[in-house]
Write a protein that holds these residues in place. Sequence first.
Motif: not given
Length: 654
Positions: A66-79
């Motif tokens: 559920g964290l990926q859906e909650k924080a799209h921006f942070e997840y994209a930045y980590a990728l």
Amino acid sequence: MASSTKSLSSLLGQTTLDDHDEILKAANAAIKKSKADLDAQHAKAVALLHLDRYEDALKVFEETKGLQEKAHFEYAYALYKTGNAAKAVEIAGAGPKASRGTKHMLAQAAYRSEDFAQAAKVYKDLASQPVDNEEYDIRINSGAVDAQLEWTGQGELAQKKKPTREDLEVFETAFNAACGSIARGELAQGEVCLKRAKDLCNALSDLSDAEKQAELLPITVQQVYVLTQLGKMDDAEELATSIPFADHSIKELSTRYIAQVNSIAASKEHSNPYLSHRLFHSSPKPPVTDQHFAFQSNILRQDEYVISLLSQKVAGVAASTEKVISASVAPSLSPAVNMAAVLNAAAHARNAETEKAALKEIVPLLEKRPNDVGLLLTITHLYVITNNYAAATYLLESFFKRLEQSGSASDLDVRFAPGLIATLVSLYAQQGRPGASKSELAKAAEYWRKPHKSKTEAPSKALMVAAGTALLDTHNLENVRAAGEIFKSLYDQDNEDRAAIAGLVAAYSITDPSSIPKDLLSYLPEANRLISDIDAAALEGAGVPLGTLNTTDIALEARKRSLAPTGPVPPRTKRLRKARIPKEFIEGKKMDPERWLPMRDRSYYRPKGRKGKKKLEGLTQGGVVAEEKGSPAAQEKKGGVDKGKSKKKGKGKW
């Protein structure tokens, strides 16, 4: 859950925004109590990102449901920071209505994943909604995207085609303008922009010397490349020696690798190919997060193959390039695959001394790989060098015919590839076949104008302009209509494109003049400008008719008399073909009309000496022929007379 969130919030309130270690400790404490606490997991991931622990942050996103859906921006930045830019684009674009920060993230990820068209679109959207303190960054990043579009052959999508005054006010934009100019082949302009970028960087007072050196290194590396391409080898070598390789001050390994290659190319000391081969592989390869772009990797791989060929590693190059070719489906338009095919052909030629000897080694390869575009173009080039244009044309025409007969959509994309079309049209032009050129361009334009599932890119603007111009030159009404449709589509893409505007007006002026928009006519030059250097009175005095005039018979007769020649008309000199002009011909000198007759048959022939004059008498037609003593006729006559005289009449006989 509520209590853990409350305690975490209170802890975060007691810390500063820069104290990310304390935030991480608080988040870990909350997670020990409840691993399902999304707020704590989110805080932990953000803290890890601020601490540059991108791999650990990505692990948090992948392990927390559920964290990926909650924080799209942070997840994209980590990728993005871990080298997976393509997936970062997917995540950043798939979320809810993107915030401005997410748009910046999407643009950066698209740029790194080499989707420069999407990056340009996002930056254009951001620039249309300006925000304080962002204009400078958007202008720099847009310039970098424009340069990359030029490098990858998508220059028609670039927002700027020429450096402007504002681009030369800051060193970052000046450097991007230089890269764009170099990509377009405008090396002199690029050299000027690079010098300007260096001067601006050195003039900055808010940067330390170390920071200035870090900013100047990419500019210097690019300067070495430009000087090498311009043939200024001494300047390039001198500049390359100033790059500090020994102290490892170039932190970006991708830049260091390119700098090493450029220094080898610019150095006269590295004429030994074996030494160059060792130096080429001495620089460490960049990590996943600092990889070269595809066009850079392709050129570097090409340099590696060339150095190996110079080092007599022919078998290794042949085997390595064979793997690249066999891994791709033929025919292919991939630059990497076709480059490998060219160098594979060079390896099989084994340093042939002549082009014909190279053809003898390479042509048999075409039987094994008949749809290898790189190999086909290599053979075509060798045919052109040996002036065998007919063979080169036949080779391409046969290849096109095979692709048409296959019926495959991907094969047809290759069949009508702009580069291949341009090659065949150039061969037709060399052989003086304008009709074939126009027909080929018209077929290509017709193909790219129709919607097709396999087509992955927009049609080439240069190809469409050339096709439209060729169709206009046919003076056929149907072809002119087709040209109008081509230029209309180009105008719809860019209403400032002068080529599209001129072609559209030219086509509509023939098919439907009333449909030409008035605003387009303002782009065309005025008639007064076009005839400003024409003297109408002088033309009339020279006898150019004025056109249809409503005058009386007397005026017409007077006009006829005025146009009649006043003096004797000089005879028109007959033009001689070059093959019929004698070697001793002098222009202006009257030629002998009897020059084609043998000398003895010419009217002015007068032989010299007594024998010559006597011989001339025997050559007179219709005259008495004098018989010489030794002539056969004289001998026959003499023999007859003597014979009659010696024959006496016997007595008693009749």
